[in-house]
Enzyme design. Structure first.
Site, PDB file in Angstrom:
ATOM      1  N   LYS A  22       3.149 -45.380  83.463  1.00 30.84           N
ATOM      2  CA  LYS A  22       2.499 -44.664  84.562  1.00 30.84           C
ATOM      3  C   LYS A  22       0.999 -45.005  84.511  1.00 30.84           C
ATOM      4  CE  LYS A  22       2.181 -39.786  85.965  1.00 30.84           C
ATOM      5  NZ  LYS A  22       2.561 -38.416  85.589  1.00 30.84           N
ATOM      6  N   LEU A  61      -2.049 -36.129  90.514  1.00 33.49           N
ATOM      7  CA  LEU A  61      -0.847 -35.971  89.672  1.00 33.49           C
ATOM      8  C   LEU A  61      -0.145 -34.639  89.869  1.00 33.49           C
ATOM      9  CD1 LEU A  61      -2.047 -37.252  86.153  1.00 33.49           C
ATOM     10  CD2 LEU A  61      -1.139 -38.594  88.036  1.00 33.49           C
ATOM     11  N   SER A  98       5.121 -36.644  89.464  1.00 36.71           N
ATOM     12  CA  SER A  98       4.058 -37.592  89.627  1.00 36.71           C
ATOM     13  C   SER A  98       4.340 -38.937  88.982  1.00 36.71           C
ATOM     14  CB  SER A  98       2.755 -37.024  89.069  1.00 36.71           C
ATOM     15  OG  SER A  98       2.833 -36.860  87.680  1.00 36.71           O
ATOM     16  N   ILE A 149       3.795 -32.177  83.556  1.00 34.12           N
ATOM     17  CA  ILE A 149       3.160 -30.855  83.396  1.00 34.12           C
ATOM     18  C   ILE A 149       3.853 -29.833  84.302  1.00 34.12           C
ATOM     19  CG2 ILE A 149       1.369 -31.127  85.162  1.00 34.12           C
ATOM     20  CD1 ILE A 149      -0.566 -29.669  83.268  1.00 34.12           C
ATOM     21  N   GLY A 150       4.731 -30.337  85.176  1.00 39.64           N
ATOM     22  CA  GLY A 150       5.429 -29.413  86.070  1.00 39.64           C
ATOM     23  C   GLY A 150       6.639 -30.102  86.682  1.00 39.64           C
ATOM     24  N   GLY A 151       7.190 -31.081  85.942  1.00 38.54           N
ATOM     25  CA  GLY A 151       8.360 -31.795  86.436  1.00 38.54           C
ATOM     26  C   GLY A 151       8.154 -33.288  86.611  1.00 38.54           C
ATOM     27  N   SER A 152       6.973 -33.777  86.264  1.00 39.55           N
ATOM     28  CA  SER A 152       6.554 -35.129  86.644  1.00 39.55           C
ATOM     29  C   SER A 152       7.299 -36.270  85.963  1.00 39.55           C
ATOM     30  CB  SER A 152       5.053 -35.286  86.421  1.00 39.55           C
ATOM     31  OG  SER A 152       4.346 -34.561  87.401  1.00 39.55           O
TER      32      SER A 152
END
Lengths: 546, 546
Positions: free
Chosen positions: B127, B176, B202, B223-226
């Site tokens: 990434k 992101l 992201s 951090i939240g599904g990325s």
């Protein structure tokens, strides 16, 4: 009620916790009260023997029914009562509750033939920051007096599962943020070896009570030296584990929720054997299933064994430093470091100088973190009751400081992380240069031996290690000696604080004060560092051999 | 230069990274481009075989010299070039640098007979948040274009030590902080199975490139599904390890220094075998000696073996839920959960309903954390270049939000900690009730299959697990089918967002979209959860058998 009324009532209640038969006829006049419990006639011979045993021995005898928990608990309650009269160390004392619990445990063992856990029947003293159901947790704040807990702290709960008996919660400095122990609730706690010296802080009550053997394992907390300083000042071992090793859930605290530098729980003991008993007993309860901050990392005996292997092959590699670049320690501490260095060299190990990496920077950084909310939390708690701030507190946090803003905090986080990782790089550089793994670093924990009241000015030796979140074990070394530890004539101050600290040294006044060092390792290296500390203790003659 | 000029220049440079012979004569018109690499004639048969192999096979063949790193790297570079033309997924592409590195590794192996590490010669895609010396890390921000890195991120450094070859850094959404991949630098990245669907975000560029096998192991952050959303949308496995398992040091990031909820690194792969290759290779480098946030926890095979034992004795205990109390997933996802539940039951394991504990509360809490600085950091970065915010961003962080103050932040920390520990209590209650250890929970990772552009509205299934810092592995299950997954006629919305999400479902539009679930375990249970995910994958027919 005024805050003075609340305090008067609390003191009356505290006073009433000590039965008449445990009271000294009169308070001794001498400075050193270490012998009073043995000579005052209040403890029986068996009670003296019990309270001077190791926890490791006690749990063995308790499990074999050679001792009852009631007998052991009675002995420690009596000695804790004496400690309080001599040192002013208890904030909560509850022998009745303790003896009821002890009786239950004795009955359980009698009936089932089984101990409830590895600490079955063992009294453990707690800093008054741990919540115990049904008791107050004033933590030295007047505003918190009269609030009774409905839940145990996680560590309390798990120690109960392991079989511990609680009987006393000891004093702390108001706010917990200083390394001496004084508050408006009960005043000052003093050092059993000399009432003119501090017992350290913030787990100072634990240092004092365990120092006088009114407790055998004490549990404190450390965010800037608060386990290690009282251990050092009372000739005890003290463990500051890395964050996440032991549970901290449901503890009382100042600045609760501040997570840039974490306070951690740990034991103060008379030996590494007892420290290991505590650590293994807690980890056996799988604390990570209770407190989300605990890492699922059981006791790793193979890690300790790596060190034991190195010890038998004379293969330890140790670094050491005696000055952090901010403050030069007093002569007794320099001798303490030198003693450990030469002892380990003589035992055949490699001991090399370690360059403390940017410690003054680390100390500035952590001081900023302590003051992150500009003192809002602490001063609001004082305001609630109207009590004044203790004098020492102002050294660290001033009421007129600005709060850090969110993006500034993030900057601090980045600086801290970068610093920590750069420190790891220093380890790698050292290891590459010498072709050996660096097993630990020997360092001062305080620039002074057990200090005179109101003179604790420099937290840097302890606090830099908190910023790094490294594992640190304090090891008692020896005592200051006016005939050896002369004034440092060639001293040239590095900094203003260096000058202030050094000026405090007086060979006469510090004669006999405990000298300690800390043994430091990378994050979460408790097994290794305890094994090294144990070996140092044995070589110095300060560690029992299990 | 205006931001548009900067972008134009960047696009020209990016365009120039693809040699003429790797270019498609014309772009295909169909929505699904999965077959194009095989049919376009640019890849040789061997290159097709290489890029459709597992990483596990490739490193074995590389080590045995049955394949050269130059051959493998060339194959992936060519397929990555195709992926970019088809999906618009590359932000940095550097085949020359990659091939030079591959040549070096081949020569090293030829000369010494030894591999440099467990990933010797294997191309790995990153990434564009990882710093690679000499390259840009725009991370989709125009303001960061033209800054060239002087240091590698820690994970990059350690993957190099393990023998990896880097060749591409893939696209991300601006900031992101959203789960689709769009930025002002190169625009939108699309899903290889249907250009009308999102590749997720992201780490969306990773999802797209690995989905099309332009990469075999991709590394993202979450951090939240990325990591998990792009894995789910591209029929991949994805690991969100708990914080502290893999190094995150020296990464670029939005809101750097925000530590209330940590972003973590992890792999996106075609199999658990490849995920394990990545995890063991990274942990073998002892990342805790480089990045202070990494826990000294090597790969724990005994933890995986506990699960394997339970699998062979049909003794797994799994919980599952298909609604978090905020948003009911689309019919294909409900079928995905049901498929996994029935598969595991059929295999003889115990699968019981799990009551998701206060998930809506958790989602509110974490949304507040994402917006902790009121967007200051992100909006300042946009302001630097003058580029506008991408449309999706506004769902999460609005420019007029107030910053949280320090004491408010501490309150949030306490709430989060209490919630996490209460969740652990739910595990204990479940285990006491059923008399069994709960091995994992099966849950939706997104309420939808691979979603149509601009429709990703609800992050809660992923984000609640970030708040808990639980280990989560995404497992691909099957594909949406218009003939089975009919519109939910009896649907009654729980919340406004529930209504919005459900209204997006259209059996025709989602026909063929990847369906995934996540397998969740307590903190730092990577070995166990990966072993369970592997078994589920095998039973579903989606996992290679090593």
């Amino acid at each position: 009620m005024t805050w003075e009324d609340i305090v008067a009532d609390k003191r009356t209640r505290l006073e009433a916790t000590i039965p008449q038969e445990w009271r000294l006829k009169e308070l001794p006049s001498q400075d050193n009260v270490m012998d009073v419990p043995k000579t005052c006639g209040i403890l029986t011979d068996e009670e003296i023997t019990i309270t001077e045993s190791s926890a490791t021995d006690l749990v063995e005898k308790l499990a074999k029914k050679e001792l009852t928990s009631v007998a052991v608990t009675t002995a420690f309650c009596k000695r804790a009562a004496l400690a309080h009269q001599l040192l002013n160390c208890n904030l909560e004392f509850f022998p009745d509750m303790a003896l009821a619990r002890a009786k239950e445990l004795d009955e359980h063992l009698e009936k089932t033939g089984k101990v409830v856990g590895p600490l079955h029947g063992l009294p453990i003293s707690l800093k008054d920051q741990f919540r115990v159901k049904g008791l107050e947790t004033s933590m030295g704040y007047v505003a918190w007096i009269g609030k009774y807990e409905e839940k145990n702290s996680d560590l309390v709960e798990l120690l109960l599962k392991a079989g511990a008996v609680f009987y006393v919660k000891t004093s702390v400095p108001q706010s917990l943020m200083v390394c001496e122990t004084i508050n408006n609730v009960i005043g000052r706690t003093v050092n059993p070896r000399n009432k003119n010296w501090s017992c350290g802080g913030s787990s100072g009550g634990e240092g004092a009570i365990v120092g006088l053997r009114g407790g055998v394992i004490g549990v404190g907390t450390d965010i800037g030296g608060s386990i290690r300083i009282p251990s050092a000042f009372n000739f005890l071992y003290g463990l500051r584990p890395s964050h996440g090793r032991f549970p901290y859930g449901k503890m009382a605290n100042s600045m609760e929720g501040q997570e840039t530098v974490h306070s951690v729980c740990g034991p103060l003991t008379h030996s590494i054997a007892d420290m290991k008993l505590f650590a293994t007993a807690v980890l056996a309860q799988e604390p990570w299933k209770y407190d989300s901050k605990v890492i699922p990392m059981p006791w790793r005996q193979p890690e300790a064994d790596v060190i034991k292997e190195k010890i038998s092959s004379k293969g330890l590699t140790l670094g050491y430093y005696n000055c952090d670049g901010n403050v030069l320690p007093h002569p007794p501490i320099l001798r303490g470091i030198e003693t450990v260095v030469s002892t380990m060299k003589k035992a055949g190990h490699t001991v090399l100088p370690w360059e403390p990496y940017k410690h003054p920077y680390a100390v500035d950084l952590i001081n900023g973190i302590y003051a992150g909310d500009g003192g809002t939390d602490v001063f609001n708690t004082l305001k609630e009751s109207g009590e004044p701030a203790i004098p020492n507190f102002g050294d660290l946090i001033k009421p007129d400081l600005p709060k850090i803003d969110m993006n500034e905090l993030w900057e601090v986080h980045l600086k801290k992380w970068a610093y920590q990782s750069e420190y790891l790089e220093q380890f790698r550089i050292f290891e590459e240069k010498h072709g050996k793994e660096l097993d630990a670093i020997i360092a001062p924990i305080s620039p002074t031996a057990a200090i005179r009241h109101n003179q604790f000015k420099y937290y840097g030796y302890a606090a830099a290690i908190n910023l790094l979140d490294f594992t640190s074990v304090v090891v008692p070394v020896t005592f200051a000696d006016k005939n050896i530890d002369k004034i440092n004539e060639g001293f040239k101050a590095l900094t203003e604080i260096d000058k202030t600290v050094q000026a405090e040294y007086d060979p006469e006044a510090y004669h006999g004060a405990p000298i300690a060092v800390q043994i430091i390792g990378r994050r979460l290296t408790e097994e290794r560092i305890m094994a090294i500390a144990e070996e140092i203790g044995k070589l110095l003659g300060n560690e029992i051999t299990p």
